[in-house]
Design a protein around this motif. Structure first.
Motif, short mmCIF file in Angstrom:
data_model
loop_
_atom_site.label_atom_id
_atom_site.label_comp_id
_atom_site.label_asym_id
_atom_site.label_seq_id
_atom_site.Cartn_x
_atom_site.Cartn_y
_atom_site.Cartn_z
N LEU A 56 36.19 76.40 24.94
CA LEU A 56 34.82 75.91 24.90
C LEU A 56 34.70 74.59 24.12
O LEU A 56 33.83 73.77 24.41
CB LEU A 56 33.92 76.97 24.25
CG LEU A 56 32.41 76.84 24.47
CD1 LEU A 56 32.07 76.93 25.95
CD2 LEU A 56 31.68 77.92 23.69
N SER A 57 35.59 74.41 23.13
CA SER A 57 35.51 73.18 22.33
C SER A 57 35.89 71.94 23.13
O SER A 57 35.63 70.82 22.69
CB SER A 57 36.43 73.30 21.11
OG SER A 57 37.78 73.39 21.51
N PHE A 58 36.51 72.12 24.29
CA PHE A 58 36.87 70.99 25.14
C PHE A 58 35.92 70.87 26.33
O PHE A 58 36.21 70.15 27.28
CB PHE A 58 38.31 71.14 25.66
CG PHE A 58 39.34 71.06 24.58
CD1 PHE A 58 39.75 69.83 24.07
CD2 PHE A 58 39.90 72.21 24.05
CE1 PHE A 58 40.70 69.75 23.07
CE2 PHE A 58 40.84 72.15 23.04
CZ PHE A 58 41.24 70.93 22.55
N GLN A 59 34.81 71.58 26.28
CA GLN A 59 33.87 71.57 27.40
C GLN A 59 32.48 71.14 26.93
O GLN A 59 32.11 71.35 25.78
CB GLN A 59 33.76 72.97 28.03
CG GLN A 59 35.02 73.46 28.71
CD GLN A 59 34.86 74.87 29.25
OE1 GLN A 59 34.02 75.64 28.77
NE2 GLN A 59 35.67 75.21 30.23
N LYS A 60 31.72 70.59 27.86
CA LYS A 60 30.29 70.39 27.64
C LYS A 60 29.61 71.62 28.24
O LYS A 60 29.61 71.82 29.45
CB LYS A 60 29.81 69.12 28.32
CG LYS A 60 28.33 68.84 28.11
CD LYS A 60 27.91 67.55 28.81
CE LYS A 60 26.42 67.28 28.58
NZ LYS A 60 25.98 66.03 29.27
N ASN A 61 29.02 72.44 27.36
CA ASN A 61 28.56 73.74 27.82
C ASN A 61 27.29 74.14 27.06
O ASN A 61 27.26 74.11 25.83
CB ASN A 61 29.65 74.80 27.57
CG ASN A 61 29.39 76.07 28.33
OD1 ASN A 61 28.26 76.40 28.65
ND2 ASN A 61 30.45 76.80 28.61
N ASN A 62 26.23 74.44 27.80
CA ASN A 62 25.01 74.95 27.18
C ASN A 62 24.73 76.39 27.60
O ASN A 62 23.62 76.90 27.39
CB ASN A 62 23.81 74.07 27.51
CG ASN A 62 23.59 73.94 29.01
OD1 ASN A 62 24.22 74.65 29.81
ND2 ASN A 62 22.71 73.04 29.40
N LEU A 63 25.72 77.05 28.20
CA LEU A 63 25.66 78.44 28.65
C LEU A 63 24.62 78.65 29.76
O LEU A 63 24.30 79.78 30.09
CB LEU A 63 25.37 79.40 27.49
CG LEU A 63 26.37 79.37 26.33
CD1 LEU A 63 26.01 80.43 25.30
CD2 LEU A 63 27.79 79.55 26.81
#
Length: 311
Positions: A56-63
């Protein structure tokens, strides 16, 4: 020579086959089949979130939307965030105050209670009482104590001596020491129980020999008690360092990071990334950086204190 080598190879082959057969008949395969589900469950629930956090730390993610791979962008973002230096300084300041003022208190309590023969159980119970109070209830109670008006509990007591009133949680200089004071009160009881358990392992012959040599209580503590439990002391110091770097509940409930970000810690910044900005990638990136710092700190601490440790 050829026949001898062939014989040796044949003997080793038969020995290996007997070892496998012996291992099978002794229940080796059954043990693996029995333990495998537990190991897989442990790995899934213990290491699964860690691996998921790293991804997740390497992704752009707002769930909500589909995650997007952004490489090191999250790490660059959090490292250039102007709030990070302030949060790091505040966290170090909290750790420093907790180490200087909060660390000796449980040790002193444990030694004090261990010296009491008849009423030790009463002081033991009183010192542990804060540990059974729910943290949220304790913090709300202390917010009442820290009331900045002249009728607040602490301001009233100090007013008897002509001191104050103080703004406590509304003051940039007093907010963090006030939080450390409450955290020390809340954690001292449980930690002192661990020290008390360690003190039961100190041989009474050492105290008797020290008393025969004319040692008073302070010399017995310095020359007998502290050296005998130094292994536990060093472990508790490391655990306290790690705990203080992860402080969240107290600044979140007391001040929300204020006033003017004077109590914003690393974990409070992570909370803001995740649940206020909705940027879970940046939150996990900062979490990974914090975990790396704590791992490095633990390794350095181990090598620095190795010569004094008994474990």
């Amino acid at each position: 020579m050829f026949q001898r080598r062939t014989s040796d190879a044949s003997r080793q082959s038969r020995s290996g086959a007997r070892s496998v057969a012996t291992w099978y008949r002794s229940g080796g395969l059954s043990s693996i089949i029995f333990a495998l589900p537990l190991v897989l469950i442990f790995l899934y629930f213990s290491w699964g979130p860690i691996v998921r956090g790293l991804v997740l730390s390497f992704q752009k993610n707002n769930l909500v939307q589909a995650p997007e791979w952004v490489g090191m962008a999250n790490f660059s973002y959090v490292l250039t965030d102007p709030q990070l230096p302030q949060a790091a300084i505040n966290t170090l300041y909290f750790a420093f105050l907790a180490l200087i003022f909060g660390f000796p208190v449980p040790l002193f309590l444990a030694v004090f209670v261990s010296e009491l023969r008849r009423t030790g159980w009463l002081y033991n119970m009183l010192s542990y009482l804060p540990a059974v109070v729910p943290p949220v209830a304790a913090i709300l109670l202390w917010k009442f104590f820290y009331d900045p008006s002249g009728t607040g509990v602490f301001n009233t007591i100090l007013g008897w001596f002509g001191i104050g009133p103080f703004a406590w949680l509304n003051s940039q200089s007093l907010a963090m020491p006030a939080i450390v004071l409450e955290a020390t009160w809340a954690g001292a009881g449980a930690t002192s129980i661990i020290y008390l358990a360690a003190l039961t392992g100190v041989r009474t012959e050492l105290y008797e020999a020290a008393e025969l040599d004319g040692a008073g209580i302070w010399r017995r503590i310095w020359h007998v008690t502290l050296p005998q439990i130094r292994g536990i002391i060093l472990i508790m110091m490391l655990l306290q360092l790690i705990g203080t770097f992860q402080v969240f509940t107290e600044p979140f409930l007391f001040t929300g990071g204020g006033p003017n970000n004077a109590t914003t810690t690393i974990l409070l910044l992570i909370y803001r990334y995740a649940f206020i900005n909705g940027d879970f990638g940046a939150a996990t990136a900062l979490s990974v950086l914090l975990a790396g710092v704590l791992c490095l700190l633990s390794v350095v601490y181990h090598f620095v204190t190795r010569r004094w440790s008994t474990t």
